[in-house]
Design a protein around this motif. Structure first.
Motif, PDB file in Angstrom:
ATOM      1  N   GLY A 272      -7.015  -2.410  -1.359  1.00 52.25           N
ATOM      2  CA  GLY A 272      -6.609  -2.163  -2.732  1.00 52.25           C
ATOM      3  C   GLY A 272      -7.346  -0.987  -3.347  1.00 52.25           C
ATOM      4  O   GLY A 272      -8.070  -0.243  -2.684  1.00 52.25           O
ATOM      5  N   SER A 273      -7.177  -0.808  -4.638  1.00 52.34           N
ATOM      6  CA  SER A 273      -7.788   0.277  -5.395  1.00 52.34           C
ATOM      7  C   SER A 273      -7.782  -0.125  -6.859  1.00 52.34           C
ATOM      8  O   SER A 273      -7.242  -1.185  -7.214  1.00 52.34           O
ATOM      9  CB  SER A 273      -6.987   1.571  -5.187  1.00 52.34           C
ATOM     10  OG  SER A 273      -5.774   1.519  -5.920  1.00 52.34           O
ATOM     11  N   PRO A 274      -8.349   0.714  -7.744  1.00 51.37           N
ATOM     12  CA  PRO A 274      -8.298   0.370  -9.167  1.00 51.37           C
ATOM     13  C   PRO A 274      -6.873   0.212  -9.702  1.00 51.37           C
ATOM     14  O   PRO A 274      -6.646  -0.538 -10.649  1.00 51.37           O
ATOM     15  CB  PRO A 274      -9.018   1.552  -9.834  1.00 51.37           C
ATOM     16  CG  PRO A 274      -9.958   2.057  -8.784  1.00 51.37           C
ATOM     17  CD  PRO A 274      -9.211   1.895  -7.501  1.00 51.37           C
ATOM     18  N   THR A 275      -5.915   0.907  -9.086  1.00 49.63           N
ATOM     19  CA  THR A 275      -4.541   0.839  -9.593  1.00 49.63           C
ATOM     20  C   THR A 275      -3.611   0.041  -8.695  1.00 49.63           C
ATOM     21  O   THR A 275      -2.471  -0.227  -9.068  1.00 49.63           O
ATOM     22  CB  THR A 275      -3.967   2.262  -9.763  1.00 49.63           C
ATOM     23  OG1 THR A 275      -4.034   2.957  -8.504  1.00 49.63           O
ATOM     24  CG2 THR A 275      -4.756   3.041 -10.802  1.00 49.63           C
ATOM     25  N   GLN A 276      -4.052  -0.310  -7.495  1.00 49.64           N
ATOM     26  CA  GLN A 276      -3.217  -1.077  -6.569  1.00 49.64           C
ATOM     27  C   GLN A 276      -3.981  -2.303  -6.111  1.00 49.64           C
ATOM     28  O   GLN A 276      -5.066  -2.192  -5.539  1.00 49.64           O
ATOM     29  CB  GLN A 276      -2.830  -0.230  -5.345  1.00 49.64           C
ATOM     30  CG  GLN A 276      -2.040  -1.002  -4.286  1.00 49.64           C
ATOM     31  CD  GLN A 276      -1.840  -0.196  -3.025  1.00 49.64           C
ATOM     32  OE1 GLN A 276      -1.156   0.823  -3.027  1.00 49.64           O
ATOM     33  NE2 GLN A 276      -2.450  -0.627  -1.932  1.00 49.64           N
ATOM     34  N   SER A 277      -3.417  -3.465  -6.385  1.00 54.68           N
ATOM     35  CA  SER A 277      -4.108  -4.691  -5.993  1.00 54.68           C
ATOM     36  C   SER A 277      -3.939  -4.951  -4.505  1.00 54.68           C
ATOM     37  O   SER A 277      -3.077  -4.368  -3.843  1.00 54.68           O
ATOM     38  CB  SER A 277      -3.566  -5.881  -6.788  1.00 54.68           C
ATOM     39  OG  SER A 277      -2.270  -6.224  -6.358  1.00 54.68           O
TER      40      SER A 277
END
Length: 406
Positions: A272-277
């Protein structure tokens, strides 16, 4: 007449950089910024943006440069060899050595295919102990054979026609996936289904399977050859493609406990990332297993779900509905670095409605034709990709005549 050139003679070789991640004002702007991770699950040729944008202040704070549309991005580390064409002005991080082509000498699309053709050769030139990297100096001095510009365009048109069809099929499949999601929502979200009961995912899941990564080559008791599904492979599988699935070797004793079957589901639980779970999901179909022709497992950064009979479509689409509505963020732990999905809590605590078997069977009958079409298009893409990959070395070696190119 084909001639030999250094890449530096065909355009400018440009690196990239990362604005300080601790400065909030450097991110969230209008400037597209791409990292190798963005290309790990990117299957097209022309890229518009990455996961995160940066601001003009962020761009000016580091040595990143804004590359013009038509620039050919080439990842120079972690890993070496991802290639894409900038559809619009784009900046990159330090994981690239990109080519801004001299359009009087080289066609962008031809250069895209030429770099893909030379990927293994360039990768072998990398150096480093932690991970291999191709330096700017090395990239500039790489020699390639190039035909006249008109022939470049003809060769690119042949390969491009195949990729045009592949990308069209993927867009069709994305639309079919949206249709399936809309049907699910109309049946089970907009109007509460009759003869349904409240419950949790765990009520309709028999068991979960952990993943494995094994070894890259046979070693000791690691002799069972398998395909291994990673989180980055999930978008391809959802489109009916096998994508870039790696082959691994695992312990024979682990194979029976980890082998995936028809109607299983694979969920990404780490990343994931800050914008993609985390929480991306794909469905394992008979068509996919037949296409792969060998046993399949998931990596240990994923988890497999084994639904009770007939509930695979329902769980898959319900899960995707929750993912699209950002529900998975609330089941993640870890605020820095790699995030992990608490899948145990999700399947035991997220309230859902569970339709009766009769309703599920009716729904499956409606959905089956959509998924059949998705995998039909996926099979066609496999054949088109194989044809393109067969033609690529022949065309890049100058083995086809002008008549053939026409």
């Amino acid at each position: 007449m084909w001639a030999k050139y250094k890449l530096s003679e065909l355009g400018a070789i440009v690196g990239g950089a990362t604005p300080s991640t601790s400065v909030e004002k450097y991110y969230g702007g209008e400037i597209a910024w791409v990292t190798p991770k963005d290309l790990s699950s990117f299957s097209g040729r022309y890229i518009e943006c990455g996961e995160r944008n940066i601001t003009e202040e962020g761009l000016n704070s580091c040595s990143a440069q804004l590359l013009p549309a038509g620039s050919v991005l080439f990842s120079s580390r972690a890993p070496i060899g991802y290639v894409a064409i900038a559809k619009n002005p784009i900046a990159t991080n330090q994981g690239f050595k990109s080519l801004v082509p001299d359009t009087k000498k080289v066609d962008s699309l031809f250069m895209y295919y030429l770099l893909k053709y030379n990927k293994n050769r360039i990768e072998a030139m990398g150096s480093g102990t932690t991970f291999k990297e191709v330096s700017g100096a090395t990239m500039k001095n790489i020699e390639v054979n190039l035909p006249p510009l008109a022939e470049q365009k003809r060769i690119a048109a042949i390969l491009g026609a195949l990729d045009d069809k592949i990308e069209l099929n993927r867009r069709i499949n994305a639309n079919l996936e949206e249709q399936a999601q809309a049907l699910f929502k109309s049946w089970f979200v907009d109007f509460e289904a009759q003869n349904s009961n409240p419950g949790f995912f765990n009520d309709i899941i028999q068991t979960t399977l952990s993943g494995d990564w094994g070894q890259e080559t046979p070693k000791g008791n690691y002799t069972s050859e398998v395909y291994c599904i990673r989180g980055a492979d999930i978008p391809d599988i959802k489109c009916g493609d096998k994508g870039k699935l790696p082959t691994r070797f695992i312990l024979e004793k682990n194979l029976e406990n980890k082998k995936l079957s028809e109607n299983d589901l694979v969920v990404e639980i780490s990343g994931g990332s800050p914008t993609q779970s985390t929480g991306r999901i794909c469905l394992i179909t008979r068509a996919l297993l037949d296409k792969l022709g060998k046993d399949v497992i998931c990596t240990n950064f994923c988890r497999a779900l084994k639904p009770i009979p007939d509930y695979s479509f329902f769980i898959y689409l319900y899960w995707q509905y929750l993912y699209n509505n950002n529900i998975m963020f609330s089941y993640e732990n870890g605020t820095t670095g790699i995030k992990n999905l608490n899948i145990t809590d999700l399947i035991n605590k997220e309230p859902i409605i569970i339709p009766k078997k009769k309703k599920i069977l009716e729904f499956n009958n409606v959905l089956q034709s959509i998924f059949d079409m998705i995998y039909k298009n996926g099979r066609e893409n496999e054949h088109l990709s194989a044809l393109r990959d067969t033609l690529l070395p022949k065309l890049m070696a100058g083995n086809f005549s002008r008549k053939c190119c026409n």
